[in-house]
Design an enzyme around this catalytic site. Sequence first.
Site, PDB file in Angstrom:
ATOM      1  CG  PHE A 183      65.777  74.675  -4.879  1.00  0.00           C
ATOM      2  CD1 PHE A 183      64.593  75.037  -4.260  1.00  0.00           C
ATOM      3  CD2 PHE A 183      65.729  73.743  -5.902  1.00  0.00           C
ATOM      4  CE1 PHE A 183      63.386  74.475  -4.652  1.00  0.00           C
ATOM      5  CE2 PHE A 183      64.530  73.179  -6.309  1.00  0.00           C
ATOM      6  CZ  PHE A 183      63.358  73.555  -5.676  1.00  0.00           C
ATOM      7  CD  GLU A 218      53.301  73.922  -8.450  1.00  0.00           C
ATOM      8  OE1 GLU A 218      53.406  74.501  -9.552  1.00  0.00           O
ATOM      9  OE2 GLU A 218      53.968  74.235  -7.449  1.00  0.00           O
ATOM     10  CD  GLU A 231      62.358  65.014  -8.316  1.00  0.00           C
ATOM     11  OE1 GLU A 231      61.355  65.660  -8.628  1.00  0.00           O
ATOM     12  OE2 GLU A 231      63.366  64.952  -9.037  1.00  0.00           O
ATOM     13  CD  GLU A 256      57.171  80.429  -6.467  1.00  0.00           C
ATOM     14  OE1 GLU A 256      57.173  79.397  -7.171  1.00  0.00           O
ATOM     15  OE2 GLU A 256      56.420  80.596  -5.481  1.00  0.00           O
ATOM     16  CD  GLU A 268      56.709  78.578 -11.238  1.00  0.00           C
ATOM     17  OE1 GLU A 268      56.930  77.504 -10.648  1.00  0.00           O
ATOM     18  OE2 GLU A 268      55.576  79.109 -11.268  1.00  0.00           O
TER      19      GLU A 268
END
Length: 203
Positions: free
Chosen positions: A26, A111, A138, A161, A163
Amino acid sequence: MTILDHASYSATDVTIESRQTLFRGFIQVEKVSLKHRLFHRKDFSPLIQRELVHRPEAAGVLLYSDQQQRFALIEQFRVGAVNDPVSAWQLEIIAGVLDGDESPESCIRRESLEESGCEITELKHLFSFYPSAGACSEFFHLYVAEVQLPEHGGVFGMPDEGENIQLHLFDYSQLEALFQNGRLRNAPVIMALQWLAQHIQQR
């Protein structure tokens, strides 16, 4: 030109000698060998080796409502805070990584629906920045959005995912307590709530 307008050096003042991928998942980790320009000298640094963590570009938003005198934060488990002496469950703004060539605004709208159920119409951009440029690539885009907040929080996220996200609603009157009690532990939420504090004072 001064440092207020322009960086001292540019990308042409760095020489990359080699890049080696150490891990690819990832995130990606590289070993980079480089030389860079030195301040007030004509020569470059000796060869330097650094590990560079690559993370996808990301965006986040603070949801607030002047009419309701409230704002929203989410809470979720974060592996980066697993050694935190208080809790690995962190208070944050709604955020996510950009999907391919997705724009930050599109990412935020997606989101927000996934993590709060709130639909965003207008966005205000605050800053775009590197959260940890000493070791990580990032790039984070920070926004705020005035929305109609729900009456109560709830559990959101995409279970497939991994979450599990709790939405919390706070009154404007609780903002100072959040700054003082040590629960804010990441840069985007602190920056966004500092903006909100100024916004409230200027209303």
